[in-house]
Design an enzyme around this catalytic site. Structure first.
Site, PDB file in Angstrom:
ATOM      1  N   ASP A 123       0.850  -1.183   0.000  1.00  0.00           N
ATOM      2  CA  ASP A 123       0.000   0.000   0.000  1.00  0.00           C
ATOM      3  C   ASP A 123       0.888   1.236   0.000  1.00  0.00           C
ATOM      4  O   ASP A 123       1.850   1.316   0.763  1.00  0.00           O
ATOM      5  CB  ASP A 123      -0.904  -0.002   1.234  1.00  0.00           C
ATOM      6  CG  ASP A 123      -1.904   1.132   1.207  1.00  0.00           C
ATOM      7  OD1 ASP A 123      -2.866   1.041   0.424  1.00  0.00           O
ATOM      8  OD2 ASP A 123      -1.725   2.100   1.972  1.00  0.00           O
ATOM      9  N   ILE A 124       0.564   2.197  -0.858  1.00  0.00           N
ATOM     10  CA  ILE A 124       1.336   3.437  -0.922  1.00  0.00           C
ATOM     11  C   ILE A 124       0.953   4.298   0.287  1.00  0.00           C
ATOM     12  O   ILE A 124      -0.223   4.579   0.506  1.00  0.00           O
ATOM     13  CB  ILE A 124       1.073   4.189  -2.237  1.00  0.00           C
ATOM     14  CG1 ILE A 124       1.436   3.296  -3.431  1.00  0.00           C
ATOM     15  CG2 ILE A 124       1.867   5.495  -2.273  1.00  0.00           C
ATOM     16  CD1 ILE A 124       1.000   3.841  -4.774  1.00  0.00           C
TER      17      ILE A 124
ATOM     18  N   GLU B  45      -4.745   2.120  -4.313  1.00  0.00           N
ATOM     19  CA  GLU B  45      -3.287   2.271  -4.284  1.00  0.00           C
ATOM     20  C   GLU B  45      -2.625   1.045  -3.665  1.00  0.00           C
ATOM     21  O   GLU B  45      -1.534   1.123  -3.138  1.00  0.00           O
ATOM     22  CB  GLU B  45      -2.876   3.547  -3.544  1.00  0.00           C
ATOM     23  CG  GLU B  45      -3.087   3.547  -2.058  1.00  0.00           C
ATOM     24  CD  GLU B  45      -4.464   4.023  -1.608  1.00  0.00           C
ATOM     25  OE1 GLU B  45      -4.655   4.111  -0.408  1.00  0.00           O
ATOM     26  OE2 GLU B  45      -5.341   4.279  -2.438  1.00  0.00           O
TER      27      GLU B  45
END
Length: 130
Positions: free
Chosen positions: A7-8, A50
């Site tokens: 996950d960003i 994301e």
């Protein structure tokens, strides 16, 4: 088989400060970094807004952790000179003796490890621990 969920970190800030086109470019670049650094047998996929996932066939959790940490480090170094972007990663496995893990459980476990990484500082990799 092991699974990585990535996950960003603080992705909304990228979109809010630089615009959605810049956010899309960050997603593309991270996808390319992943594709360039995994094996042909591995299976990468975008898993959500994301989030990205990689399935590692015949791979221990320690091997998947090492790959995940190298990906995290490469992403950090690539973006450090540009827009600062980091990722948090959770890793799980179904390679445990005497344990049957379904695909749903494997995802849930990697997701739990991912959120431990998020809650404990971000820009890190965590293994699922029972």
């Amino acid at each position: 088989m092991s699974l990585l969920l990535l996950d960003i970190d603080d992705f909304k800030k990228v979109n809010d400060s630089l615009g959605h086109q810049a956010g899309d470019e960050v997603l593309r670049k991270i996808g390319k970094i992943i594709l360039d650094r995994i094996r042909k047998a591995d299976f990468p996929a975008r898993y959500g807004g994301e989030e990205m996932a990689v399935i590692f066939p015949e791979t221990s959790i320690d091997q998947a952790f090492a790959i995940a940490d190298k990906l995290r480090e490469h992403i950090y170094k690539y973006f450090a000179k540009r827009t600062p972007v980091t990722v948090s990663i959770g890793v799980s496995t179904n390679n445990m003796p005497d344990v049957t893990t379904t695909a749903d459980e494997l995802i849930r476990q990697a997701d739990k490890a991912l959120y431990v990484a998020k809650r404990t500082g971000k820009n890190k990799v965590e293994k699922y621990a029972q």
